[in-house]
Design a protein around this motif. Structure first.
Motif, PDB file in Angstrom:
ATOM      1  N   ILE A 299       2.836   4.779  12.627  1.00 35.13           N
ATOM      2  CA  ILE A 299       2.730   5.324  13.986  1.00 35.13           C
ATOM      3  C   ILE A 299       2.042   4.312  14.899  1.00 35.13           C
ATOM      4  N   ALA A 300       0.932   3.742  14.420  1.00 31.56           N
ATOM      5  CA  ALA A 300       0.190   2.777  15.234  1.00 31.56           C
ATOM      6  C   ALA A 300       1.005   1.514  15.492  1.00 31.56           C
ATOM      7  N   ARG A 301       1.857   1.144  14.531  1.00 34.95           N
ATOM      8  CA  ARG A 301       2.679  -0.058  14.703  1.00 34.95           C
ATOM      9  C   ARG A 301       3.892   0.194  15.607  1.00 34.95           C
ATOM     10  N   GLY A 302       4.080   1.431  16.035  1.00 31.97           N
ATOM     11  CA  GLY A 302       5.201   1.748  16.908  1.00 31.97           C
ATOM     12  C   GLY A 302       6.525   1.851  16.192  1.00 31.97           C
ATOM     13  N   GLU A 303       6.488   2.058  14.860  1.00 36.19           N
ATOM     14  CA  GLU A 303       7.742   2.158  14.097  1.00 36.19           C
ATOM     15  C   GLU A 303       8.348   3.551  14.191  1.00 36.19           C
ATOM     16  N   ILE A 304       7.508   4.581  14.326  1.00 32.82           N
ATOM     17  CA  ILE A 304       8.019   5.943  14.481  1.00 32.82           C
ATOM     18  C   ILE A 304       8.138   6.222  15.971  1.00 32.82           C
ATOM     19  N   VAL A 305       9.364   6.455  16.398  1.00 33.21           N
ATOM     20  CA  VAL A 305       9.645   6.566  17.830  1.00 33.21           C
ATOM     21  C   VAL A 305      10.500   7.797  18.092  1.00 33.21           C
ATOM     22  N   PRO A 306      10.459   8.301  19.328  1.00 31.88           N
ATOM     23  CA  PRO A 306      11.356   9.409  19.671  1.00 31.88           C
ATOM     24  C   PRO A 306      12.770   8.924  19.934  1.00 31.88           C
ATOM     25  N   PHE A 307      13.747   9.649  19.391  1.00 28.61           N
ATOM     26  CA  PHE A 307      15.144   9.523  19.779  1.00 28.61           C
ATOM     27  C   PHE A 307      15.451  10.777  20.597  1.00 28.61           C
ATOM     28  N   TYR A 308      16.407  10.677  21.510  1.00 30.72           N
ATOM     29  CA  TYR A 308      16.617  11.743  22.483  1.00 30.72           C
ATOM     30  C   TYR A 308      18.034  12.305  22.380  1.00 30.72           C
ATOM     31  N   GLN A 309      18.136  13.618  22.071  1.00 27.19           N
ATOM     32  CA  GLN A 309      19.448  14.259  22.030  1.00 27.19           C
ATOM     33  C   GLN A 309      19.666  15.033  23.324  1.00 27.19           C
TER      34      GLN A 309
END
Length: 555
Positions: A299-309
Motif C-alpha cells: 500500500i505504501a509503495r503505491g502498488e495497490i491502486v483503485p480501478f474504476y468501473q
C-alpha cells in the motif's frame, strides 16, 4: 573490382520510408520522460497514422480498443536496459499488430518495430513442434482470459523424457516430442491455444465449449508410437486449473504457474497422475509467504491502486459515476485481483489501512476529473467500506476531512456498505451512517438481496442507493426467481425514494430489460470492466464526445 562512388547505394530518408512501407513495418521510439512516442514507416497500413509522426501515451490509450489498453499500459512501463517489449495490440480500424522492441537506457528510451501479426507468425512458434512457444502462449493467453466465461488451462508433462534421451539420443527423442505436438494439434479445435511451454511440457487453454480437455490430451498423447525401431508408450502427468475470465482473471503467467504446481502434485502420485489446482497445493507455504512478504508495504509503495468501473444511467446511456475497486499491481506477477490478496490483508490486520488509502485515492481522483472536465461535476465515485470498517474510531472525522480537502460537494463521494456489516449491530449502524451523511458522503447498500436485512431497519437507514447483486441481474433472463427479486428491489427503491443500481449488466439485452422495469443505473462488463485511472479518463472523454458511455464489444 571496385565500385565507383556514384554507383554505391546510399540510404536516404525516402528510401527508408519506401522500404518500411513495402514491408508493412513501423519504427517507434518511446521517451517516457517526455511522454513522447515517435513513429515512422507504414503508419497508414497499420492504422497508426493518427499517432504519427509523434504522440503522447494518452493518445495511444485513446486510440486503442478498451480491452487492449492494459497491454499498451504494460508496453509503456519503464523497464531495465535490455528488457524486451512484446505485446499484441489491436488498433481501431487496423489488424492485430505485434509491438516489439528493447529498452535502450534505464527509464530514458525504448525503440522497436510494429509489424502485422502475420509477419511474426513463425517467430511465435516452437521450432520442434510447430506449437506456440512459452512466451507467445502467455501473451495470447493473457488476451484470451479477458473474455468472460469459464476457461481451463491444462499442462501435460511427458514422464521419463530423460530416459528417452539416454536410450534414443536427443535427435530421436525430439522426434517423439514432434509427434506428440502433431497429435495435440489434431486433437483440439482451432480455437484452443496450444503450446510447448517447457522441454517436456505441453499446455492447452480452452473455453467452456471444450469438455474435459485433460482427458482429450491423455487420449491423444498416450497412444503408442514407433521411433527408430522402438515402441514408445508415452505417459503424462497432468495438471489443470479452471478460472473465470474477465477483468479480474489472474495473469496468464500466474495461471501457468498454478497449472505447473498441479503437475508437480500429479507427479507425486506416480507416473500418469493427474491433479487440479487448489489452495491446498500451496500448503508448503512458500507462495503464500512470498505473497504476504510482498503485501507488507504494498500500500505504501503505491502498488495497490483503485480501478474504476463505470456506472451508467440506463435511460440515457450517460456516465453517472464510477465504483473504485482495488487491484494490486504486483511488480512481477502483474495485476492481482482482490480475491487473491484481500483475505491475506484481513489476516494481517491491514484492511483499515487499505480502506483509508482507497478512499483518499478515489476522492482526489474525482477531484482531478472535476477540475479537468466541467461535465464531470455531475459524476460520483463510490468506495466500499471493508468488513468492520463502519465500527472503526474516527471514520466519520476522516471521511469529513477527506471530502473537505478534496473540495468535493455533498453527495459526490459515496460509501458502499454491505447488509451483513449493518445487521451485526443495526442500532449502532444507524448512528454512524447518519453521521457519515452529515459529513457529506452519499451512502449505498451493496449486494442488496443476498443478506438478511430487515425492511424496518432499511426504512430507518439514510441510504441514497440500493445495489442489486450481480447474480440476480445476470440470471434474471433465465431464472424467474431472480427476475422477481430484481423487480421487487426496483419497486422497493422507488417506494423509498432510493436510486437503484444493477450490477452485472453484461449486454444490451439485460440493460433494456432493466430499463423497462424502471431501474435507474447499470454497471458491468457490458459497459466496461474496472479500468485503471488513465483508462477511466479515456472512457470518460469518449462518453463526453459521444454523449453516451462506450459499450464494450465482447464475445
Amino acid at each position: 573490382m571496385s565500385l565507383r562512388a556514384q554507383d554505391r547505394f546510399v540510404w536516404d530518408a525516402t528510401a527508408t520510408l519506401e522500404s518500411l512501407g513495402a514491408a508493412d513495418v513501423v519504427l517507434w521510439l518511446w521517451e517516457p520522460e517526455l511522454d513522447r512516442l515517435r513513429l515512422t514507416g507504414a503508419v497508414r497500413a497499420l492504422a497508426l497514422s493518427p499517432l504519427a509522426p509523434e504522440c503522447s501515451s494518452a493518445a495511444i490509450m485513446a486510440l486503442s480498443l478498451p480491452q487492449d489498453r492494459a497491454l499498451i499500459e504494460d508496453l509503456l512501463k519503464v523497464q531495465p536496459p535490455g528488457e524486451e517489449i512484446v505485446a499484441r495490440v489491436r488498433m481501431r480500424g487496423g489488424e492485430i499488430g505485434v509491438w516489439r522492441g528493447t529498452w535502450l537506457e534505464d527509464g530514458v528510451r525504448a525503440a522497436g518495430v510494429v509489424v502485422p501479426e502475420v509477419k511474426f507468425a513463425a517467430s511465435e512458434l516452437d521450432a520442434l513442434t510447430g506449437l506456440l512457444d512459452r512466451r507467445s502462449f502467455v501473451a495470447r493467453a493473457r488476451e484470451r482470459l479477458q473474455t468472460p466465461g469459464p476457461h481451463t488451462l491444462v499442462v501435460a508433462d511427458l514422464d521419463r523424457l530423460r530416459r528417452l534421451n539416454e536410450a534414443l539420443g536427443h535427435e530421436r527423442a525430439d522426434l517423439v516430442l514432434a509427434a506428440l505436438g502433431s497429435r495435440l494439434s489434431a486433437a483440439f479445435p482451432p480455437g484452443a491455444l496450444l503450446a510447448r511451454v517447457g522441454e517436456d511440457e505441453f499446455a492447452v487453454l480452452t473455453c467452456a465449449s471444450v469438455e474435459r480437455p485433460d482427458e482429450i490430451i491423455r487420449q491423444a498423447l498416450e497412444q503408442p508410437l514407433r521411433v527408430a525401431g522402438f515402441d514408445i508408450f508415452p505417459t503424462l502427468s497432468i495438471g489443470a486449473v479452471a478460472v473465470e475470465g474477465g477483468a479480474d482473471a489472474p495473469m496468464a503467467s500466474e495461471l501457468l504457474r498454478r497449472a505447473e504446481l498441479a503437475v508437480e502434485s500429479a507427479k507425486g502420485g506416480g507416473r500418469g497422475g493427474a491433479a487440479s489446482y487448489g489452495r491446498a497445493l500451496e500448503s508448503d507455504g512458500l507462495s503464500r509467504l512470498a505473497l504476504e512478504s510482498d503485501l507488507r508495504g504494498a500500500i505504501a509503495r503505491g502498488e495497490i491502486v483503485p480501478f474504476y468501473q463505470p456506472v451508467v444511467r440506463l435511460s440515457t446511456g450517460a456516465i453517472a459515476g464510477f465504483e473504485a475497486l482495488c487491484r494490486w499491481r504486483h511488480p512481477r506477477r502483474g495485476v492481482i485481483p482482490p480475491d487473491d490478496f484481500l483475505p491475506l490483508l484481513a489476516e494481517m490486520g491491514l484492511l483499515v489501512d487499505l480502506g483509508a488509502h482507497m478512499m483518499a485515492a478515489a476522492a482526489f481522483q474525482l477531484a482531478d476529473w472535476r477540475k479537468a472536465h466541467r461535465a464531470a461535476g455531475e459524476i460520483s465515485v463510490s468506495v466500499n467500506l471493508s468488513v468492520g470498517e463502519i465500527d472503526r474510531p474516527n471514520l466519520v472525522l476522516d471521511v469529513g476531512r477527506l471530502i473537505r480537502d478534496a473540495g468535493l460537494p455533498k453527495g459526490a463521494f459515496k460509501l458502499e456498505v454491505t447488509e451483513s456489516d449493518i445487521m451485526r449491530d443495526p442500532d449502532s449502524a444507524v448512528v454512524v451512517l447518519n453521521q457519515l451523511r452529515d459529513a457529506g458522503a452519499a451512502l449505498a447498500l451493496d449486494d442488496f438481496g443476498t443478506g438478511f436485512s430487515s425492511l424496518s431497519y432499511l426504512s430507518r437507514l439514510p441510504f441514497d442507493t440500493l445495489k442489486i447483486d450481480r447474480y440476480f441481474v445476470r440470471t434474471m433472463g433465465t431464472n424467474e426467481g431472480s427476475a422477481k427479486i430484481v423487480r421487487s428491489v426496483v419497486n422497493l427503491g422507488r417506494d423509498l425514494d432510493l436510486e437503484v443500481v444493477a450490477e452485472g449488466v453484461e449486454n444490451a439485452q439485460v440493460a433494456h430489460l432493466l430499463q423497462s422495469i424502471g431501474c435507474d443505473y447499470g454497471q458491468g462488463f457490458g459497459y466496461a470492466p474496472a479500468l485503471s485511472a488513465q483508462e477511466a479518463e479515456v472512457y470518460l472523454n469518449e462518453s463526453y464526445a459521444d454523449g453516451t458511455a462506450p459499450v464494450k464489444a465482447r464475445g
